[in-house]
Design a protein around this motif. Structure first.
Motif, PDB file in Angstrom:
ATOM      1  N   ILE A 247      77.768 117.391 130.021  1.00 20.16           N
ATOM      2  CA  ILE A 247      77.624 118.340 131.130  1.00 20.16           C
ATOM      3  C   ILE A 247      78.551 119.534 130.920  1.00 20.16           C
ATOM      4  O   ILE A 247      78.157 120.691 131.109  1.00 20.16           O
ATOM      5  CB  ILE A 247      77.906 117.644 132.476  1.00 20.16           C
ATOM      6  CG1 ILE A 247      76.768 116.672 132.782  1.00 20.16           C
ATOM      7  CG2 ILE A 247      78.045 118.670 133.602  1.00 20.16           C
ATOM      8  CD1 ILE A 247      76.985 115.838 134.003  1.00 20.16           C
TER       9      ILE A 247
ATOM     10  N   ALA B  11      67.218 111.690 137.872  1.00 19.29           N
ATOM     11  CA  ALA B  11      67.444 111.536 136.435  1.00 19.29           C
ATOM     12  C   ALA B  11      66.598 110.397 135.880  1.00 19.29           C
ATOM     13  O   ALA B  11      65.955 110.532 134.830  1.00 19.29           O
ATOM     14  CB  ALA B  11      68.934 111.282 136.176  1.00 19.29           C
TER      15      ALA B  11
ATOM     16  N   LEU C  53      68.854 118.741 135.280  1.00 15.03           N
ATOM     17  CA  LEU C  53      68.468 117.499 134.613  1.00 15.03           C
ATOM     18  C   LEU C  53      67.386 117.721 133.565  1.00 15.03           C
ATOM     19  O   LEU C  53      67.420 117.110 132.497  1.00 15.03           O
ATOM     20  CB  LEU C  53      68.001 116.473 135.653  1.00 15.03           C
ATOM     21  CG  LEU C  53      69.079 115.977 136.620  1.00 15.03           C
ATOM     22  CD1 LEU C  53      68.458 115.077 137.686  1.00 15.03           C
ATOM     23  CD2 LEU C  53      70.179 115.225 135.868  1.00 15.03           C
TER      24      LEU C  53
ATOM     25  N   VAL D  98      66.271 110.518 132.050  1.00 15.80           N
ATOM     26  CA  VAL D  98      67.619 110.934 131.645  1.00 15.80           C
ATOM     27  C   VAL D  98      68.606 109.827 131.993  1.00 15.80           C
ATOM     28  O   VAL D  98      68.677 109.389 133.146  1.00 15.80           O
ATOM     29  CB  VAL D  98      68.030 112.242 132.349  1.00 15.80           C
ATOM     30  CG1 VAL D  98      69.491 112.580 132.026  1.00 15.80           C
ATOM     31  CG2 VAL D  98      67.128 113.385 131.924  1.00 15.80           C
ATOM     32  N   GLN D  99      69.366 109.385 130.995  1.00 12.26           N
ATOM     33  CA  GLN D  99      70.399 108.370 131.229  1.00 12.26           C
ATOM     34  C   GLN D  99      71.672 109.077 131.687  1.00 12.26           C
ATOM     35  O   GLN D  99      72.332 109.747 130.904  1.00 12.26           O
ATOM     36  CB  GLN D  99      70.665 107.569 129.966  1.00 12.26           C
ATOM     37  CG  GLN D  99      69.469 106.765 129.476  1.00 12.26           C
ATOM     38  CD  GLN D  99      69.812 105.966 128.238  1.00 12.26           C
ATOM     39  OE1 GLN D  99      70.798 105.232 128.191  1.00 12.26           O
ATOM     40  NE2 GLN D  99      68.999 106.118 127.202  1.00 12.26           N
ATOM     41  N   LEU D 100      71.997 108.917 132.961  1.00 10.80           N
ATOM     42  CA  LEU D 100      73.126 109.631 133.564  1.00 10.80           C
ATOM     43  C   LEU D 100      74.031 108.613 134.241  1.00 10.80           C
ATOM     44  O   LEU D 100      73.561 107.808 135.051  1.00 10.80           O
ATOM     45  CB  LEU D 100      72.595 110.637 134.593  1.00 10.80           C
ATOM     46  CG  LEU D 100      73.566 111.633 135.201  1.00 10.80           C
ATOM     47  CD1 LEU D 100      73.953 112.697 134.171  1.00 10.80           C
ATOM     48  CD2 LEU D 100      72.935 112.306 136.417  1.00 10.80           C
ATOM     49  N   ASP D 101      75.325 108.634 133.920  1.00 10.49           N
ATOM     50  CA  ASP D 101      76.214 107.680 134.584  1.00 10.49           C
ATOM     51  C   ASP D 101      76.752 108.267 135.887  1.00 10.49           C
ATOM     52  O   ASP D 101      76.588 109.455 136.184  1.00 10.49           O
ATOM     53  CB  ASP D 101      77.363 107.265 133.654  1.00 10.49           C
ATOM     54  CG  ASP D 101      78.270 108.421 133.234  1.00 10.49           C
ATOM     55  OD1 ASP D 101      78.666 109.217 134.110  1.00 10.49           O
ATOM     56  OD2 ASP D 101      78.580 108.536 132.036  1.00 10.49           O
TER      57      ASP D 101
ATOM     58  N   ILE E 188      73.732 111.008 129.038  1.00 11.33           N
ATOM     59  CA  ILE E 188      74.495 112.166 129.496  1.00 11.33           C
ATOM     60  C   ILE E 188      75.750 111.714 130.234  1.00 11.33           C
ATOM     61  O   ILE E 188      75.681 110.992 131.229  1.00 11.33           O
ATOM     62  CB  ILE E 188      73.643 113.053 130.431  1.00 11.33           C
ATOM     63  CG1 ILE E 188      72.360 113.488 129.732  1.00 11.33           C
ATOM     64  CG2 ILE E 188      74.448 114.259 130.903  1.00 11.33           C
ATOM     65  CD1 ILE E 188      72.564 114.311 128.489  1.00 11.33           C
TER      66      ILE E 188
ATOM     67  N   ALA F 287      79.173 111.246 135.728  1.00 11.12           N
ATOM     68  CA  ALA F 287      78.479 112.464 135.317  1.00 11.12           C
ATOM     69  C   ALA F 287      77.683 113.047 136.481  1.00 11.12           C
ATOM     70  O   ALA F 287      77.617 114.266 136.651  1.00 11.12           O
ATOM     71  CB  ALA F 287      77.557 112.170 134.139  1.00 11.12           C
ATOM     72  N   ALA F 288      77.083 112.191 137.309  1.00 12.85           N
ATOM     73  CA  ALA F 288      76.311 112.667 138.460  1.00 12.85           C
ATOM     74  C   ALA F 288      77.223 113.387 139.456  1.00 12.85           C
ATOM     75  O   ALA F 288      76.888 114.460 139.968  1.00 12.85           O
ATOM     76  CB  ALA F 288      75.609 111.494 139.141  1.00 12.85           C
TER      77      ALA F 288
ATOM     78  N   LEU G 196      69.012 118.994 130.518  1.00 14.39           N
ATOM     79  CA  LEU G 196      69.784 117.954 129.833  1.00 14.39           C
ATOM     80  C   LEU G 196      68.883 116.944 129.138  1.00 14.39           C
ATOM     81  O   LEU G 196      69.282 116.316 128.153  1.00 14.39           O
ATOM     82  CB  LEU G 196      70.696 117.247 130.834  1.00 14.39           C
ATOM     83  CG  LEU G 196      71.829 118.106 131.427  1.00 14.39           C
ATOM     84  CD1 LEU G 196      72.489 117.397 132.599  1.00 14.39           C
ATOM     85  CD2 LEU G 196      72.868 118.443 130.359  1.00 14.39           C
ATOM     86  N   SER G 197      67.649 116.772 129.644  1.00 17.40           N
ATOM     87  CA  SER G 197      66.734 115.793 129.043  1.00 17.40           C
ATOM     88  C   SER G 197      66.380 116.168 127.610  1.00 17.40           C
ATOM     89  O   SER G 197      66.023 115.302 126.803  1.00 17.40           O
ATOM     90  CB  SER G 197      65.465 115.669 129.892  1.00 17.40           C
ATOM     91  OG  SER G 197      64.701 116.865 129.833  1.00 17.40           O
TER      92      SER G 197
END
Length: 321
Positions: A188, A143, A173, A148-151, A183, A154-155, A176-177
């Motif tokens: 999701i 990500a 990903l 992509v900012q994913l916490d 995100i 969320a992952a 989602l980008s």
């Protein structure tokens, strides 16, 4: 060496020039093959599966680069290559510091897969399926690489949706980008198909194998899937099985890369190949026509009782296959 040692080599730009990559995780094999192949200005020859020809591979490593840069040979295959051929290719790398050879083996029989890779200029790594925390870290890395900012939550959620299949999770990903924002689990749930491909495949396989499927069907519908989506998925799956069936008859092997254009996980490929040969050509014809006729009826009549139409079609499908 293990994956962590290879990571250190990549960070220090000291990776061996002849590498064998094999094991259970095809995603990691592909990921590290890509990282190892990032050689600026290299003359690259990629031979995938049936494209492999020893004389062509040997010639590539035997010739001098036109511009004095490196010759890079990448071979990907689901079958073990003859040791004598690998010995020769590895030897050519040892004789010329401008040569690099990456061998990706996707087969299940990993014993001896790296036998030819001995010497100071060689290395090999067996990639196991990563544990949950490792898989989460890989998704986070992928990500970050594409912005992509994913916490963390969320992952994990993305992996859970796809039954911990890293390839499927990472493929999401790029989609989602497009959202252009951080995100979380909410994004999701809204934008990722909320049913893992493998779970859906298991349901479809139960239908095709003429097993009891009604409880699974009700669960899918209660989970938010609609009847037309399920019918379309079954049509696509049956068509895919027909392609596997045809490939086996023509080539004698079920190579998902050849059939689909991408490599499936080994166990999925085996399951689909085994299932595909259980259906006759006439069975495929009747089954696909039935599903297409039912889909047309669902879309044209606007019947409020789509569930009954779907159930009827699936029962008929079991009788015609």
């Amino acid at each position: 060496m293990n994956r962590q040692e290879l990571d250190r080599h990549l960070q220090n730009n000291s990776a061996p020039r002849a590498m064998a990559l094999f094991g259970e995780s095809h995603f990691l094999i592909d990921r590290y093959a890509h990282r190892l192949s990032q050689i600026e200005g290299a003359s690259v020859l990629s031979l995938y599966h049936d494209e492999y020809d020893f004389n062509t591979a040997k010639a590539h490593l035997s010739q001098g680069s036109l511009f004095g840069d490196q010759n890079l040979l990448i071979v990907k295959h689901e079958k073990k290559l003859p040791k004598a051929e690998l010995d020769t290719l590895v030897e050519l790398v040892g004789k010329n510091s401008d040569n690099t050879f990456i061998y990706c083996y996707y087969g299940d029989d990993v014993k001896g897969a790296d036998t030819a890779f001995k010497g100071s200029h060689t290395g090999s790594v067996r990639f196991f399926h990563p544990f949950a925390a490792e898989a989460r870290a890989i998704v986070m890395q992928e990500a970050q690489a594409i912005g992509v900012q994913l916490d963390n939550q969320a992952a994990f959620h993305l992996l859970d949706i796809h039954n911990n299949d890293l390839a499927l999770a990472c493929n999401e990903l790029s989609k989602l980008s497009i959202l252009g924002k951080p995100i979380g689990m909410k994004e999701i749930d809204e934008h990722v198909f909320g049913l893992s491909e493998i779970k859906l495949d298991h349901f479809i396989a139960r239908v095709i194998e003429k097993k009891e499927f009604l409880p699974s069907l009700r669960h899918l519908l209660e989970s938010g899937e609609n009847e037309i989506q399920l019918l379309t998925a079954i049509s696509g799956f049956l068509t895919q099985l027909y392609l596997f069936n045809t490939a086996i008859k023509i080539h004698g092997v079920a190579d998902s890369a050849m059939v689909l254009g991408y490599k499936l996980p080994g166990f999925v490929e085996k399951e689909r190949a085994a299932l595909s040969i259980k259906i006759s050509p006439e069975g495929y014809k009747r089954g696909i026509n039935l599903l297409l006729d039912t889909e047309l009826k669902m879309k044209s009549t606007g019947s409020p009782d789509q569930e009954s139409l779907l159930l009827s079609a699936l029962l008929k499908l079991q009788s015609v296959l």
